[in-house]
Design a protein around this motif. Structure first.
Motif, mmCIF file in Angstrom:
data_model
loop_
_atom_site.group_PDB
_atom_site.id
_atom_site.type_symbol
_atom_site.label_atom_id
_atom_site.label_comp_id
_atom_site.label_asym_id
_atom_site.label_seq_id
_atom_site.Cartn_x
_atom_site.Cartn_y
_atom_site.Cartn_z
ATOM 1 N N PHE A 71 0.997 -1.455 0.132
ATOM 2 C CA PHE A 71 0.245 -0.549 -0.139
ATOM 3 C C PHE A 71 0.637 1.305 -0.043
ATOM 4 C CE2 PHE A 71 -2.345 3.299 1.892
ATOM 5 C CZ PHE A 71 -4.187 3.280 1.430
ATOM 6 N N THR A 72 2.128 1.329 1.116
ATOM 7 C CA THR A 72 2.516 2.712 0.717
ATOM 8 C C THR A 72 3.165 2.656 -0.434
ATOM 9 O OG1 THR A 72 4.761 1.424 2.306
ATOM 10 C CG2 THR A 72 2.809 2.073 3.423
ATOM 11 N N ARG A 73 3.567 1.075 -0.851
ATOM 12 C CA ARG A 73 5.006 1.181 -2.286
ATOM 13 C C ARG A 73 4.009 2.109 -3.242
ATOM 14 N NH1 ARG A 73 5.736 -2.463 -5.756
ATOM 15 N NH2 ARG A 73 5.505 -3.892 -4.776
ATOM 16 N N MET A 74 2.710 1.678 -3.406
ATOM 17 C CA MET A 74 1.647 2.073 -4.419
ATOM 18 C C MET A 74 1.461 4.086 -4.036
ATOM 19 S SD MET A 74 -2.502 1.715 -4.693
ATOM 20 C CE MET A 74 -2.882 2.484 -3.353
ATOM 21 N N LEU A 75 1.248 4.688 -2.701
ATOM 22 C CA LEU A 75 1.297 5.788 -2.403
ATOM 23 C C LEU A 75 2.411 6.536 -3.436
ATOM 24 C CD1 LEU A 75 0.089 5.653 0.882
ATOM 25 C CD2 LEU A 75 -1.348 6.214 -1.091
ATOM 26 N N VAL A 76 3.892 6.598 -2.799
ATOM 27 C CA VAL A 76 5.120 6.411 -3.236
ATOM 28 C C VAL A 76 5.381 6.906 -4.577
ATOM 29 C CG1 VAL A 76 7.552 6.757 -2.742
ATOM 30 C CG2 VAL A 76 5.801 5.917 -1.034
ATOM 31 N N SER A 77 4.674 6.002 -5.224
ATOM 32 C CA SER A 77 4.828 5.707 -7.022
ATOM 33 C C SER A 77 3.957 6.644 -7.460
ATOM 34 C CB SER A 77 4.537 4.170 -7.493
ATOM 35 O OG SER A 77 4.085 3.964 -8.638
ATOM 36 N N GLY A 78 2.882 7.256 -6.845
ATOM 37 C CA GLY A 78 1.794 7.781 -7.126
ATOM 38 C C GLY A 78 2.534 9.145 -7.412
ATOM 39 N N TRP A 79 3.277 9.632 -6.122
ATOM 40 C CA TRP A 79 3.955 11.071 -5.944
ATOM 41 C C TRP A 79 4.944 10.864 -6.666
ATOM 42 C CZ3 TRP A 79 8.738 11.018 -3.091
ATOM 43 C CH2 TRP A 79 9.018 12.323 -3.158
ATOM 44 N N VAL A 80 5.436 9.967 -6.017
ATOM 45 C CA VAL A 80 6.987 10.360 -7.894
ATOM 46 C C VAL A 80 6.722 10.382 -8.975
ATOM 47 C CG1 VAL A 80 8.691 8.550 -8.540
ATOM 48 C CG2 VAL A 80 8.229 8.769 -6.303
ATOM 49 N N ARG A 81 5.289 9.258 -10.110
ATOM 50 C CA ARG A 81 5.004 10.048 -10.995
ATOM 51 C C ARG A 81 4.449 10.946 -11.308
ATOM 52 N NH1 ARG A 81 2.499 4.828 -11.010
ATOM 53 N NH2 ARG A 81 0.843 5.600 -10.997
ATOM 54 N N ARG A 82 3.696 11.909 -9.997
ATOM 55 C CA ARG A 82 3.226 13.369 -10.589
ATOM 56 C C ARG A 82 4.102 13.848 -9.980
ATOM 57 N NH1 ARG A 82 -0.852 10.814 -7.340
ATOM 58 N NH2 ARG A 82 0.287 11.695 -5.007
ATOM 59 N N ASN A 83 5.134 13.997 -9.100
ATOM 60 C CA ASN A 83 5.744 15.077 -8.789
ATOM 61 C C ASN A 83 7.764 14.922 -9.605
ATOM 62 O OD1 ASN A 83 4.381 17.064 -6.977
ATOM 63 N ND2 ASN A 83 3.821 14.888 -6.197
ATOM 64 N N ARG A 84 7.719 14.206 -9.719
ATOM 65 C CA ARG A 84 8.981 13.815 -10.590
ATOM 66 C C ARG A 84 10.017 14.167 -9.413
ATOM 67 N NH1 ARG A 84 8.801 9.733 -13.996
ATOM 68 N NH2 ARG A 84 6.972 9.605 -15.310
ATOM 69 N N PRO A 85 10.642 14.551 -8.308
ATOM 70 C CA PRO A 85 10.993 14.852 -7.326
ATOM 71 C C PRO A 85 12.688 14.404 -7.868
ATOM 72 C CG PRO A 85 10.712 12.675 -6.582
ATOM 73 C CD PRO A 85 9.430 13.226 -7.362
ATOM 74 N N THR A 86 12.985 15.380 -7.830
ATOM 75 C CA THR A 86 15.507 15.199 -7.492
ATOM 76 C C THR A 86 16.103 15.014 -6.229
ATOM 77 O OG1 THR A 86 15.537 17.572 -7.577
ATOM 78 C CG2 THR A 86 15.362 16.652 -9.420
ATOM 79 N N GLU A 87 15.108 15.614 -4.906
ATOM 80 C CA GLU A 87 15.643 15.204 -3.725
ATOM 81 C C GLU A 87 14.313 14.327 -2.653
ATOM 82 O OE1 GLU A 87 17.398 14.159 -0.645
ATOM 83 O OE2 GLU A 87 18.566 16.054 -2.711
ATOM 84 N N ILE A 88 14.662 13.980 -2.116
ATOM 85 C CA ILE A 88 13.614 14.025 -0.467
ATOM 86 C C ILE A 88 13.732 13.960 0.288
ATOM 87 C CG2 ILE A 88 12.136 12.452 -2.144
ATOM 88 C CD1 ILE A 88 14.126 9.604 -0.956
ATOM 89 N N HIS A 89 13.477 13.992 1.329
ATOM 90 C CA HIS A 89 13.564 14.768 2.792
ATOM 91 C C HIS A 89 13.184 13.156 4.172
ATOM 92 C CE1 HIS A 89 15.186 18.610 1.505
ATOM 93 N NE2 HIS A 89 14.005 18.104 1.329
ATOM 94 N N ILE A 90 13.885 12.747 3.678
ATOM 95 C CA ILE A 90 13.521 11.633 4.168
ATOM 96 C C ILE A 90 14.268 11.400 6.232
ATOM 97 C CG2 ILE A 90 14.771 9.355 3.645
ATOM 98 C CD1 ILE A 90 12.429 7.764 4.354
#
Length: 530
Positions: free
Chosen positions: A511-530
């Motif tokens: 489930f969380t992998r699906m949420l992360v995948s959707g966010w990455v496809r929409r925003n194409r981030p070059t950096e993540i804060h984790i």
């Protein structure tokens, strides 16, 4: 790893939505659920004795009766076997002193009698190497059969298992939900029935042995001797239920409750409550044969060694049906019918301890459990969001979904939630985020190594999934052992734990992998804060 086609995303969201909807009835008050339309499915979780209140009863078996019953059964088997071809002529069979003995009339038939006895006295008692019965020849022609300790112990264990099954069937007939019936020690049975505040009817039902027998009345017996308690050879003295008047009946049972197919409370022609019984095919044929051969003779209907009635056989009774009348009330007739169709108890059970748990105590436990769950959830959510930011939000969303999925699955299984089960819920809330902690830390590690965002996310989920799987397998093994070997509260805890393991793997990884995948496809981030 982050590639989620649309059909898969829709399937996951649809599955989550269905589970959330199925979890809702368990969160609604019982009064609100009762007002829902009949077509609305309402899978709900049953509450255990410690939460819903109810009755606790400890039953103790009179195991000394097992030896007496086995002795009587062996007497009938010996009598039947010796009449079969080649017939062996024997004298009267005695059961005095707890031993079975008889004389063989012809000394030349002693060996034949021994062979017949060996065939009916069974083999070894379990793994002890001992026989169930010792066979001894005294004075050349007299056989003496004695029960061995190993055989009796095995018989008691079998009788207790059978008694536990009968108790379970009788309680199920009452329509109670999720009772707990377990053996305790060698001769006790624990019964817990949630939601049953008055155990009186339950005690009366469980204490009824319900041993049904049909026997011919001995019309040759001397009435004066019967009053003194003296029965002719081959007969016994029993007493009428209620009046206590003695009556002589033949020892041989013409038909028993073992051949019963059904028993229902009904009414006779005068409107009095009775019990209509139906025999199985074997019992029906036997009943028809006996009544055909004994027209104009009385027969006794006996329940738990008390004569209910002794009607006359006016004509052959065909069809495998009979009626038991004995001045019953409706409740008494209904209880007798339940006891008869659920099977007779192989041993007498007496109540040695009973208690009633108040529903108010359960309410306090539920409130305390809910408070603990809320505090745990808030603490975990705050920690995850402060530590991992966006990925912490995904993890906490997964925790909420995880709890709802557990409720939905338990509702569909009509599982019972106990106080240890609530503890399992609190533990699940804490451990459900373990997988996301492992994933997030692995993503951090990959970023420190200089990998790109996409590579870090891919490797984070891929590499952590192996560790998550292995950790949950060890968890599941422990939970499975508790489920199989535990009882009562331990099983309740194990059920929630195992469900939590299965659902947390889905919500924390997929489930969380699906949420992360959707966010990455929409925003194409070059950096993540984790």
């Amino acid at each position: 790893m982050l590639d989620f086609p649309r059909w898969k995303v829709r399937a996951i969201w649809l599955g989550v939505l269905i589970m959330v909807l199925l979890a809702v009835p368990s969160l609604l008050p019982e009064r609100t659920r009762a007002q829902l339309p009949g077509w609305v499915p309402t899978p709900t979780i049953n509450l255990g004795l410690d939460l819903a209140g109810g009755s606790y009863i400890l039953l103790e078996a009179k195991t000394s009766d097992v030896a007496t019953t086995r002795l009587e059964q062996m007497r009938e088997q010996v009598s039947t076997e010796m009449r079969r071809a080649p017939r062996v002529q024997i004298g009267d069979i005695s059961t005095r002193g707890g031993r079975l003995s008889f004389m063989v009339r012809d000394v030349a038939q002693v060996d034949a009698a021994r062979e017949k006895l060996l065939s009916i006295t069974g083999g070894g008692a379990g793994l002890t190497g001992q026989r169930e019965w010792d066979i001894e020849v005294v004075d050349q022609t007299r056989f003496v059969l004695t029960q061995t300790d190993a055989g009796l112990t095995q018989a008691v264990d079998r009788a207790m298992d059978d008694a536990t099954d009968v108790v379970r069937r009788r309680i199920d007939e009452l329509g109670t939900r999720e009772p707990t019936i377990i053996r305790q020690g060698s001769n006790r049975i624990v019964v817990q029935v949630p939601g049953l505040s008055d155990p009186k009817a339950l005690k009366e039902l469980l204490g009824k042995t319900a041993r049904l027998e049909f026997k011919l009345v001995d019309t040759t017996a001397d009435p004066a001797a019967v009053l003194r308690g003296d029965a002719p050879v081959g007969s016994q003295i029993l007493r009428y239920q209620g009046t206590g008047q003695p009556i002589a009946v033949k020892r041989n049972t013409i038909i028993s409750g073992d051949q019963l197919a059904d028993a229902r409370q009904s009414y006779d022609q005068n409107g009095q409550p009775n019990v209509d019984i139906t025999f199985d095919s074997v019992g029906g044929r036997r009943f028809a044969t006996v009544t055909r051969e004994n027209v104009n003779k009385p027969f006794a209907i006996i329940v738990d060694n008390q004569v209910i009635s002794a009607p006359n056989i006016n004509e052959p009774i065909l069809g495998g049906r009979a009626s038991v009348s004995g001045g019953f009330t409706v409740d008494e007739a209904n209880q007798l019918a339940i006891a008869l169709r659920s099977g007779k108890l192989p041993v007498d059970l007496t109540v040695v301890q009973e208690s009633t748990v108040s529903p108010e105590l359960g309410d306090d436990s539920i409130r305390a459990g809910i408070l603990a769950s809320v505090i745990a959830a808030v603490a975990v959510i705050a920690f995850m969001i402060l530590t991992y930011g966006r990925f912490g939000i995904y993890a906490t969303t997964a925790v909420v979904i995880n709890v709802l999925v557990i409720l939905a699955v338990m509702g569909m299984l009509h599982a019972t939630l106990t106080l240890p089960g609530i503890a399992g819920f609190v533990l699940t809330i804490g451990t459900a985020v373990d997988a996301n902690v492992l994933i997030n830390e692995r993503i951090r590690e990959e970023r420190r190594r200089g990998r790109s965002v996409i590579q870090s996310l891919e490797l984070g989920y891929k590499e952590a999934s192996r560790t998550i799987f292995e950790a949950n397998v060890t968890h599941a093994i422990a939970g499975l052992i508790m489920l199989l070997l535990g009882s009562g509260p331990i099983r309740g805890f194990a059920v929630v734990l195992l469900l939590g393991i299965a659902t947390s793997v889905f919500t924390a990884v997929t489930f969380t992998r699906m949420l992360v995948s959707g966010w990455v496809r929409r925003n194409r981030p070059t950096e993540i804060h984790i």
